[in-house]
Each structure stands twice: as structure tokens, then as C-alpha cells.
Motif scaffolding. Structure first.
Motif, PDB file in Angstrom:
ATOM      1  N   ASP A 301       0.974  -1.094   0.037  1.00  0.00           N
ATOM      2  CA  ASP A 301       0.023   0.103  -0.042  1.00  0.00           C
ATOM      3  C   ASP A 301       0.839   1.260   0.169  1.00  0.00           C
ATOM      4  O   ASP A 301       0.502   2.370  -0.619  1.00  0.00           O
ATOM      5  CB  ASP A 301      -1.071   0.066   1.155  1.00  0.00           C
ATOM      6  CG  ASP A 301      -0.444  -0.102   2.664  1.00  0.00           C
ATOM      7  OD1 ASP A 301       0.836  -0.719   2.552  1.00  0.00           O
ATOM      8  OD2 ASP A 301      -0.843   0.188   3.584  1.00  0.00           O
ATOM      9  N   GLN A 304       2.271   1.578  -3.613  1.00  0.00           N
ATOM     10  CA  GLN A 304       1.088   2.145  -4.403  1.00  0.00           C
ATOM     11  C   GLN A 304       0.879   3.523  -4.476  1.00  0.00           C
ATOM     12  O   GLN A 304       0.766   4.106  -5.445  1.00  0.00           O
ATOM     13  CB  GLN A 304      -0.302   1.306  -4.180  1.00  0.00           C
ATOM     14  CG  GLN A 304      -0.357  -0.157  -4.596  1.00  0.00           C
ATOM     15  CD  GLN A 304      -1.430  -0.976  -4.180  1.00  0.00           C
ATOM     16  OE1 GLN A 304      -1.607  -1.557  -3.224  1.00  0.00           O
ATOM     17  NE2 GLN A 304      -2.478  -0.682  -4.931  1.00  0.00           N
ATOM     18  N   THR A 305       0.697   4.076  -3.224  1.00  0.00           N
ATOM     19  CA  THR A 305       0.583   5.362  -3.065  1.00  0.00           C
ATOM     20  C   THR A 305       1.781   6.329  -3.724  1.00  0.00           C
ATOM     21  O   THR A 305       1.702   7.306  -4.404  1.00  0.00           O
ATOM     22  CB  THR A 305       0.480   5.908  -1.552  1.00  0.00           C
ATOM     23  OG1 THR A 305      -0.566   5.156  -0.809  1.00  0.00           O
ATOM     24  CG2 THR A 305       0.555   7.400  -1.125  1.00  0.00           C
ATOM     25  N   LEU A 363       2.329  -0.195 -10.895  1.00  0.00           N
ATOM     26  CA  LEU A 363       1.131   0.167 -10.111  1.00  0.00           C
ATOM     27  C   LEU A 363       0.226  -0.784 -10.583  1.00  0.00           C
ATOM     28  O   LEU A 363      -0.617  -1.454  -9.311  1.00  0.00           O
ATOM     29  CB  LEU A 363       0.756   1.550 -10.345  1.00  0.00           C
ATOM     30  CG  LEU A 363      -0.370   2.020  -9.664  1.00  0.00           C
ATOM     31  CD1 LEU A 363      -0.270   2.071  -7.930  1.00  0.00           C
ATOM     32  CD2 LEU A 363      -0.825   3.286  -9.981  1.00  0.00           C
ATOM     33  N   LEU A 366       0.663  -4.297  -8.520  1.00  0.00           N
ATOM     34  CA  LEU A 366       0.133  -4.175  -7.219  1.00  0.00           C
ATOM     35  C   LEU A 366      -1.156  -4.257  -7.114  1.00  0.00           C
ATOM     36  O   LEU A 366      -1.865  -4.799  -5.981  1.00  0.00           O
ATOM     37  CB  LEU A 366       0.997  -2.971  -6.572  1.00  0.00           C
ATOM     38  CG  LEU A 366       2.436  -2.888  -6.558  1.00  0.00           C
ATOM     39  CD1 LEU A 366       2.894  -1.618  -5.880  1.00  0.00           C
ATOM     40  CD2 LEU A 366       3.018  -4.188  -5.786  1.00  0.00           C
ATOM     41  N   GLU A 367      -1.916  -3.259  -7.726  1.00  0.00           N
ATOM     42  CA  GLU A 367      -3.423  -3.265  -7.491  1.00  0.00           C
ATOM     43  C   GLU A 367      -4.070  -4.735  -7.901  1.00  0.00           C
ATOM     44  O   GLU A 367      -5.284  -4.886  -7.269  1.00  0.00           O
ATOM     45  CB  GLU A 367      -3.745  -2.152  -8.473  1.00  0.00           C
ATOM     46  CG  GLU A 367      -3.845  -0.650  -7.918  1.00  0.00           C
ATOM     47  CD  GLU A 367      -3.925   0.226  -8.779  1.00  0.00           C
ATOM     48  OE1 GLU A 367      -4.376   0.124 -10.164  1.00  0.00           O
ATOM     49  OE2 GLU A 367      -3.998   1.548  -8.648  1.00  0.00           O
TER      50      GLU A 367
END
Length: 370
Positions: A301, A304-305, A363, A366-367
Motif C-alpha cells: 500500500d 502504491q501510494t 502500479l 500491485l493493484e
């Protein structure tokens, strides 16, 4: 620009770094130096060391005076508009995070004292999240390296590289390699933003066992952590450049006249300037999000941010830099105007720690896992 958790010490350090870079000459003068037959890419390095700039990336236990996300943000925000070609972010943050994870106190001390300038030789293509292909083979006496690391940023001025390789048993290996070691071919390059780089070819390069900093899962984790911190630092720099390009353009529109009127009075140009202002404000907010995320544990997380913020600041900075050049007219691409240098640095940022497309792909990956 608003960035979280800034203190009076940060503001004082920002002022100090701004004085150091201003004393090194304006952007045009410095660019002339890096474009010379014998480029000068360490002009401000001694003064940055004396001012304690690299020490901002380390805590007191490691001989530094910072080590937190707000310290990196302050450093990047102070230096951005001066477009430094010195290896501060790479040495202190990209390499510094790995050296700290490895407990390499001696190497950190050598860097802070100016005895060593490290560069990170990791990426072998456009995607830094791919495992390295360079062969790192364990021997009875140490390691042997065979392979190539292309366009290593600051590799032309580095004394050492943190080189990543692949061992059949250990997996990813990170080794601290002096560039004076036998079997290394170094070809210097000039990047679009005036900074230097080097193609490094390792031809059966022998290193002692002590050169290995991290191996296996610990090495992969340290690389990912270094990428997070580097991308957050670059997001701050991109946001600062978006603001600088916007301010320079709005000032120019208020001075330059056409048909007897300032350009700022033309409605179409007002709309474009307003869009730049919105983009610069968005970039600042996203850079703050990236810096704040560094306080989170190193989990998906957080990554991702930071990736999302990195992509957003890239896009905003690119918009502001391109609009700045367009609204300055034909002279916007000339070396005499700083906005042309902003544009080049923004272009370099977009590829410095993984291209825009590589970060977007990471990204999405990861999502998809969540």
C-alpha cells in the motif's frame, strides 16, 4: 509549497542549501560548465558536503542530522529550481537507504566525509522492478561479476557503485564495487538534463567476499525501499519544478507585450496560465502524499501510494514545463531561458527511477494483487 512535518530546522536548511547553490552560479553558467569538453559536474559538491546536505538523509546514529521523509522533502525542494547535476539524491538516498539497510557504517561515513561517491548500478533496461541479469557468481575467495549496466546515473563521477547481480543460489546480490577494480570498462555519457552517466561493463570482475552487502530477499527488499524513497524525492522535485515553471511563465506574461498590451491580458493565455497553476497545485499535493507515505511500513500500500503520486507529479510537471516553453514563444527552447532547462530536467525525472510506463505497469501489478 506545502510539505508535511516541516520544522524551523528544515526552513533553515532550505535557506542554507539555496545559498550554496546560488553561490555556484546561475543555471546558464552551470550548464555551460557541464557542456564543456571536460565537464564539471561536481562544482557544488564540496559545498553541499560542508553544508551537511547528504547528512540530511541519515539519522544521528549514522552520523547524519535527519533521516526522515520531511528531511528528504526539504532537501529536494531547496535544490530543485537550481537544477543540480551533483549526485546528491542518488548518493544520499538511493544508495544511502541500501547502505543503511546493510549496516555499512563505514561506507556511510566515507560518503559523508567526501571520501566516496556511490552510484546505484541496478537497472538494466527501463523497469527497475525486474530482477537484475548481471551474473554475480560466488567463488572461494569472493565474487565475480559479468555483464553490463547501461546509463548508470552519475556513474561518470562516482568512485563506487552499488551493483546488483544475480547468483544461482543466493538470488539477488548487492555488492559495493570500487570503479577502480580490474575488469570494469566505463564509458561516460551526458544525459538530457546535463547530468552525467556511464555505461559500465563488468568483464569477470573479481571482488572480495566483504563486497557483498545484501543477498536474497533482504537485497530485494532494500532495492524496493530505495526505489520508494527515490520516487518520493523525485515527486517533490517534479512538483517544485512545476511551481517554478508556472511562476516564471506568469511573470513573463505580465511583462511581455503584444499589440500594445501585456500578454497577461489575453483571455486564452489567462486560461492556459490558470491550467498551469492548477497542475502545479495538484503536483504539490501529490508530492506531499508521497512523502507522507514514507512513514508507512514498506508494504504494497505504501508503494502504491508513492507510485500513484509519482505518476501524477510527472504528468503535472510535464504539462507545466511544456506550457512554459510554449508561452515563452520560440525563445522558450533556448539555453538562455531557465524554462528550457526545467523542461529537460522534467524529461529526465520521468525516466530516472523507472519510466512512466514502467511505473504505471508496476502500479497495475500491485493493484491486481489486492
Amino acid at each position: 509549497m506545502f510539505l508535511p512535518n516541516q520544522t524551523e530546522d528544515h526552513r533553515l536548511m532550505i535557506a542554507t542549501l539555496e545559498r550554496v547553490m546560488a553561490a555556484a552560479g546561475d543555471v546558464v553558467t552551470r550548464r555551460a560548465g557541464v557542456s564543456a569538453d571536460t565537464p564539471s559536474r561536481l562544482t557544488a559538491w564540496p559545498a553541499l558536503l560542508e553544508a551537511g546536505a547528504p547528512a540530511m538523509a541519515f539519522g544521528e546514529a549514522q552520523g547524519g542530522c535527519g533521516g526522515g521523509p520531511a528531511d528528504i522533502a526539504a532537501m529536494q525542494m531547496a535544490l530543485a529550481r537550481f537544477l543540480p547535476v551533483e549526485p546528491l539524491l542518488t548518493a544520499a538516498v538511493s544508495c544511502g537507504r541500501i547502505l543503511a539497510a546493510a549496516g555499512a557504517a563505514g561506507a556511510i561515513e566515507a560518503m559523508l566525509d567526501g571520501a566516496m561517491i556511490p552510484a546505484l548500478a541496478h537497472t538494466e533496461g527501463f523497469d527497475p522492478w525486474q530482477p537484475p541479469r548481471l551474473a554475480a557468481t560466488a567463488t572461494a575467495t569472493g565474487w565475480r561479476l559479468t555483464g553490463r549496466k547501461p546509463a548508470v546515473r552519475h556513474g561518470d563521477v562516482a568512485s563506487h557503485v552499488l551493483v546488483t547481480g544475480r547468483d544461482a543460489l543466493a538470488g539477488t546480490v548487492i555488492l559495493l564495487c570500487p570503479l577502480t577494480a580490474p575488469g570494469i570498462e566505463r564509458t561516460a555519457l551526458r544525459l538530457i538534463d546535463g547530468a552525467g552517466a556511464a555505461d559500465l561493463v563488468f568483464i569477470d570482475t573479481a571482488l572480495p567476499a566483504s563486497a557483498a552487502l545484501l543477498q536474497g530477499a533482504a537485497a530485494d527488499a532494500a532495492i524496493h525501499d530505495a526505489l520508494d524513497w527515490t520516487l518520493a524525492g523525485l515527486a517533490v522535485e517534479a512538483a517544485a519544478l512545476a511551481r517554478a515553471a508556472t511562476d516564471a511563465t506568469i511573470a513573463y506574461l505580465g511583462i511581455r507585450e503584444q499589440f500594445g498590451r501585456p500578454l497577461a491580458t489575453f483571455q486564452a493565455l489567462q486560461h492556459r496560465a490558470a491550467d498551469m497553476e492548477i497542475a502545479a497545485t495538484e503536483a504539490a499535493a501529490m508530492a506531499a502524499a508521497a512523502i507522507t507515505a514514507l512513514d508507512l511500513p514498506p508494504k504494497p500500500d505504501r508503494e502504491q501510494t508513492i507510485l500513484a503520486a509519482s505518476l501524477a507529479t510527472d504528468t503535472a510537471a510535464r504539462h507545466c514545463a511544456h506550457e512554459a516553453v510554449q508561452l515563452h514563444g520560440g525563445m522558450g527552447v533556448s539555453d538562455e531561458l531557465v524554462v528550457s532547462h526545467y523542461l529537460r530536467r522534467v524529461a529526465a525525472i520521468r525516466g530516472q527511477a523507472g519510466t512512466h510506463d514502467a511505473r504505471a505497469a508496476r502500479l497495475l501489478e500491485l493493484e491486481a494483487r489486492t
